[in-house]
Design a protein around this motif. Structure first.
Motif, short mmCIF file in Angstrom:
data_model
loop_
_atom_site.label_atom_id
_atom_site.label_comp_id
_atom_site.label_asym_id
_atom_site.label_seq_id
_atom_site.Cartn_x
_atom_site.Cartn_y
_atom_site.Cartn_z
N VAL A 123 -4.34 -7.59 -0.66
CA VAL A 123 -4.94 -7.11 0.59
C VAL A 123 -6.45 -7.04 0.55
O VAL A 123 -7.10 -7.12 1.57
CB VAL A 123 -4.34 -5.76 1.00
N THR B 177 -4.49 7.18 -1.84
CA THR B 177 -3.96 5.86 -1.52
C THR B 177 -4.00 4.92 -2.72
O THR B 177 -4.82 5.06 -3.62
CB THR B 177 -4.75 5.22 -0.37
N THR B 178 -3.09 3.97 -2.68
CA THR B 178 -3.02 2.89 -3.66
C THR B 178 -2.81 1.61 -2.89
O THR B 178 -2.02 1.57 -1.95
CB THR B 178 -1.84 3.11 -4.63
N TYR B 179 -3.50 0.55 -3.31
CA TYR B 179 -3.37 -0.75 -2.65
C TYR B 179 -3.08 -1.84 -3.67
O TYR B 179 -3.50 -1.75 -4.83
CB TYR B 179 -4.66 -1.11 -1.91
N ASN B 180 -2.40 -2.88 -3.20
CA ASN B 180 -2.27 -4.09 -3.98
C ASN B 180 -3.54 -4.90 -3.71
O ASN B 180 -3.63 -5.66 -2.75
CB ASN B 180 -1.03 -4.88 -3.54
N LEU C 160 -0.02 1.09 8.99
CA LEU C 160 -0.66 0.06 8.17
C LEU C 160 -1.49 -0.80 9.11
O LEU C 160 -0.95 -1.58 9.89
CB LEU C 160 0.37 -0.79 7.43
N THR D 142 -5.36 -1.13 5.65
CA THR D 142 -5.60 0.29 5.47
C THR D 142 -4.35 1.07 5.82
O THR D 142 -3.79 0.90 6.91
CB THR D 142 -6.76 0.78 6.36
N ALA E 239 0.85 -1.19 0.00
CA ALA E 239 0.00 0.00 0.00
C ALA E 239 0.88 1.24 0.00
O ALA E 239 2.04 1.19 0.41
CB ALA E 239 -0.92 0.01 1.22
#
Length: 125
Positions: free
Chosen positions: A64, A57-60, A81, A69, A49
């Motif tokens: 996840v 924000t950017t997430y994998n 995190l 978060t 993240a």
């Protein structure tokens, strides 16, 4: 120079939660993007993240899927995190990273300028 110190790792049972913290030194934190990456034994470093200086924000999502978060507290120069519903496959060393170009919450590890020493997260089944 930016120094990053992670904390909050440990051993947890599957389904449990942990909150990782990354405390940053230096006056550049407020304008930096921050990222979390992880590396399991025998595997490549993986993006988890990231958060831009404005809070984008950017997430994998593959990894996840809404369980993690990322957040930041600029007053405390700390990024967090929050990890919920942990799985054994989340076991890894988790690294915090800082990117001086703070406008992009980049998922690419070589776009980051500073790295912490890592904190171990172990999830038992």
């Amino acid at each position: 120079q930016v120094q990053l110190v992670e904390s909050g790792g440990g051993l947890v049972q599957a389904g449990g939660s942990l909150r990782l913290s990354c405390a940053a030194s230096g006056r550049t934190f407020r304008r930096s993007a921050m990222g979390w990456f992880r590396q399991a034994p025998g595997k490549e470093r993986e993006f988890v993240a990231a958060i831009s200086w404005t809070g984008g924000t950017t997430y994998n999502l593959d990894s996840v899927k809404g369980r993690f978060t990322i957040s930041r507290d600029n007053a405390a120069s700390t990024v967090y995190l929050q990890m919920n519903s942990l799985k054994p496959e989340d076991t890894a060393v988790y690294y915090c990273a800082a990117r001086l170009d703070g406008s992009i919450a980049s998922p690419v590890w070589d776009g980051y300028d500073y790295w912490g020493q890592g904190t171990q997260v172990t999830v038992s089944s």
